[in-house]
Design a protein around this motif. Sequence first.
Motif, PDB file in Angstrom:
ATOM      1  N   THR A   7       0.836  -1.193   0.000  1.00 45.38           N
ATOM      2  CA  THR A   7       0.000   0.000   0.000  1.00 45.38           C
ATOM      3  C   THR A   7       0.873   1.245   0.000  1.00 45.38           C
ATOM      4  OG1 THR A   7      -0.111  -0.072   2.422  1.00 45.38           O
ATOM      5  CG2 THR A   7      -1.964  -1.056   1.202  1.00 45.38           C
ATOM      6  N   PRO A   8       0.431   2.320  -0.632  1.00 43.36           N
ATOM      7  CA  PRO A   8      -0.740   2.350  -1.511  1.00 43.36           C
ATOM      8  C   PRO A   8      -0.432   1.692  -2.853  1.00 43.36           C
ATOM      9  CG  PRO A   8       0.399   4.449  -1.603  1.00 43.36           C
ATOM     10  CD  PRO A   8       1.145   3.613  -0.603  1.00 43.36           C
ATOM     11  N   ARG A   9      -1.439   1.465  -3.654  1.00 39.90           N
ATOM     12  CA  ARG A   9      -1.201   0.909  -4.989  1.00 39.90           C
ATOM     13  C   ARG A   9      -0.748   1.984  -5.964  1.00 39.90           C
ATOM     14  NH1 ARG A   9      -3.290  -3.783  -6.661  1.00 39.90           N
ATOM     15  NH2 ARG A   9      -1.777  -3.366  -8.329  1.00 39.90           N
ATOM     16  N   HIS A  10      -1.192   3.203  -5.724  1.00 38.10           N
ATOM     17  CA  HIS A  10      -0.805   4.330  -6.577  1.00 38.10           C
ATOM     18  C   HIS A  10      -0.463   5.511  -5.675  1.00 38.10           C
ATOM     19  CE1 HIS A  10      -2.371   2.352 -10.230  1.00 38.10           C
ATOM     20  NE2 HIS A  10      -3.308   1.895  -9.428  1.00 38.10           N
ATOM     21  N   LEU A  11       0.552   6.260  -6.082  1.00 32.74           N
ATOM     22  CA  LEU A  11       0.974   7.419  -5.289  1.00 32.74           C
ATOM     23  C   LEU A  11       1.507   8.490  -6.231  1.00 32.74           C
ATOM     24  CD1 LEU A  11       1.535   8.730  -2.526  1.00 32.74           C
ATOM     25  CD2 LEU A  11       3.759   7.582  -2.532  1.00 32.74           C
ATOM     26  N   PRO A 108       1.867  -6.640  -5.378  1.00 31.29           N
ATOM     27  CA  PRO A 108       1.321  -6.045  -6.600  1.00 31.29           C
ATOM     28  C   PRO A 108       2.012  -4.755  -7.016  1.00 31.29           C
ATOM     29  CG  PRO A 108      -0.110  -5.598  -4.754  1.00 31.29           C
ATOM     30  CD  PRO A 108       0.959  -6.504  -4.239  1.00 31.29           C
ATOM     31  N   GLY A 109       2.815  -4.190  -6.138  1.00 29.36           N
ATOM     32  CA  GLY A 109       3.542  -2.982  -6.495  1.00 29.36           C
ATOM     33  C   GLY A 109       2.820  -1.696  -6.131  1.00 29.36           C
ATOM     34  N   THR A 110       3.596  -0.629  -6.024  1.00 27.92           N
ATOM     35  CA  THR A 110       3.076   0.730  -5.877  1.00 27.92           C
ATOM     36  C   THR A 110       3.535   1.523  -7.088  1.00 27.92           C
ATOM     37  OG1 THR A 110       3.088   0.737  -3.456  1.00 27.92           O
ATOM     38  CG2 THR A 110       3.153   2.876  -4.570  1.00 27.92           C
ATOM     39  N   ARG A 111       2.585   2.042  -7.828  1.00 28.98           N
ATOM     40  CA  ARG A 111       2.913   2.875  -8.994  1.00 28.98           C
ATOM     41  C   ARG A 111       3.148   4.293  -8.487  1.00 28.98           C
ATOM     42  NH1 ARG A 111       5.013   2.256 -13.677  1.00 28.98           N
ATOM     43  NH2 ARG A 111       3.640   0.491 -14.089  1.00 28.98           N
ATOM     44  N   LEU A 112       4.391   4.761  -8.533  1.00 28.17           N
ATOM     45  CA  LEU A 112       4.772   6.073  -8.011  1.00 28.17           C
ATOM     46  C   LEU A 112       5.002   7.046  -9.150  1.00 28.17           C
ATOM     47  CD1 LEU A 112       5.739   7.930  -5.665  1.00 28.17           C
ATOM     48  CD2 LEU A 112       8.034   7.041  -6.089  1.00 28.17           C
ATOM     49  N   THR A 113       4.385   8.204  -9.039  1.00 34.43           N
ATOM     50  CA  THR A 113       4.610   9.287  -9.991  1.00 34.43           C
ATOM     51  C   THR A 113       5.110  10.498  -9.223  1.00 34.43           C
ATOM     52  OG1 THR A 113       2.818   8.478 -11.406  1.00 34.43           O
ATOM     53  CG2 THR A 113       3.572  10.742 -11.767  1.00 34.43           C
ATOM     54  N   VAL A 114       6.258  11.016  -9.613  1.00 36.01           N
ATOM     55  CA  VAL A 114       6.842  12.191  -8.975  1.00 36.01           C
ATOM     56  C   VAL A 114       6.709  13.376  -9.925  1.00 36.01           C
ATOM     57  CG1 VAL A 114       8.899  13.187  -7.923  1.00 36.01           C
ATOM     58  CG2 VAL A 114       8.486  10.729  -7.754  1.00 36.01           C
ATOM     59  N   LEU A 115       6.023  14.401  -9.445  1.00 33.08           N
ATOM     60  CA  LEU A 115       5.763  15.551 -10.322  1.00 33.08           C
ATOM     61  C   LEU A 115       6.815  16.639 -10.122  1.00 33.08           C
ATOM     62  CD1 LEU A 115       1.907  15.775  -9.850  1.00 33.08           C
ATOM     63  CD2 LEU A 115       3.166  14.669 -11.704  1.00 33.08           C
TER      64      LEU A 115
ATOM     65  N   GLY B  40       0.296  -3.396 -14.492  1.00 30.79           N
ATOM     66  CA  GLY B  40      -0.061  -2.793 -13.212  1.00 30.79           C
ATOM     67  C   GLY B  40       0.011  -3.715 -12.015  1.00 30.79           C
ATOM     68  N   GLU B  41       0.556  -4.912 -12.197  1.00 29.83           N
ATOM     69  CA  GLU B  41       0.649  -5.881 -11.100  1.00 29.83           C
ATOM     70  C   GLU B  41       2.097  -6.311 -10.916  1.00 29.83           C
ATOM     71  OE1 GLU B  41      -3.353  -5.616 -10.370  1.00 29.83           O
ATOM     72  OE2 GLU B  41      -1.886  -6.787  -9.206  1.00 29.83           O
ATOM     73  N   GLY B  42       2.343  -7.026  -9.801  1.00 30.57           N
ATOM     74  CA  GLY B  42       3.666  -7.576  -9.594  1.00 30.57           C
ATOM     75  C   GLY B  42       3.831  -8.908 -10.298  1.00 30.57           C
ATOM     76  N   PRO B  43       5.070  -9.355 -10.490  1.00 28.92           N
ATOM     77  CA  PRO B  43       5.306 -10.666 -11.115  1.00 28.92           C
ATOM     78  C   PRO B  43       4.738 -11.797 -10.269  1.00 28.92           C
ATOM     79  CG  PRO B  43       7.315  -9.334 -11.082  1.00 28.92           C
ATOM     80  CD  PRO B  43       6.330  -8.650 -10.209  1.00 28.92           C
TER      81      PRO B  43
END
Lengths: 115, 111
Positions: A7-11, A108-115, B40-43
Amino acid sequence: ETGVTQTPRHLVMGMTNKKSLKCEQHLGHNAMYWYKQSAKKPLELMFVYNFKEQTENNSVPSRFSPECPNSSHLFLHLHTLQPEDSALYLCASSQRTGGGGDTQYFGPGTRLTVL
Amino acid sequence: GQQLNQSPQSMFIQEGEDVSMNCTSSSIFNTWLWYKQDPGEGPVLLIALYKAGELTSNGRLTAQFGITRKDSFLNISASIPSDVGIYFCAGFNNAGNMLTFGGGTRLMVKP
């Protein structure tokens, strides 16, 4: 079905923000990992913890600060990031570190976007 | 540093076709792993191989640990649209304790 949650999944964050990524594993493993996955690049290992002790720091800039309070939880503290730090940050765990069958299971990962 | 060469980088196939991808290394590996990553997911781990020559199946997927211990391949039979994703090989070699990843094979399936 994964035993590793993130968590989070997106940031989305600005370059002056401070944020933290969290990872939790429910597999009874002793080793945890942070990886960075950028577009069109292989997975990059960042940090390794084994029994709560950091055993690997793969030349990661100090603006990334890991914390492992116990074998089940791993954090990645972020501060003053750069736009090029935008990526998918993956957490993984394994029974132990060391080769020969120490299969890693990913969150599942966290998709990080830095602006 | 240690690298795994994975090929092809991408494949665009018709539904129902068989698929084959492989991974090679310049050094000997003790373990080969194959993962699939959806957008959008992990391996997610598909197959793990621990012995030279080992051939292991998981449904329509079959993977083999090369006899030289320097390569591995993954086959997918009768592909379906949900096979779309990026497939990664990974492995442990004699020298290192860290998992090394290939660059991935992006699979696209046309219905």
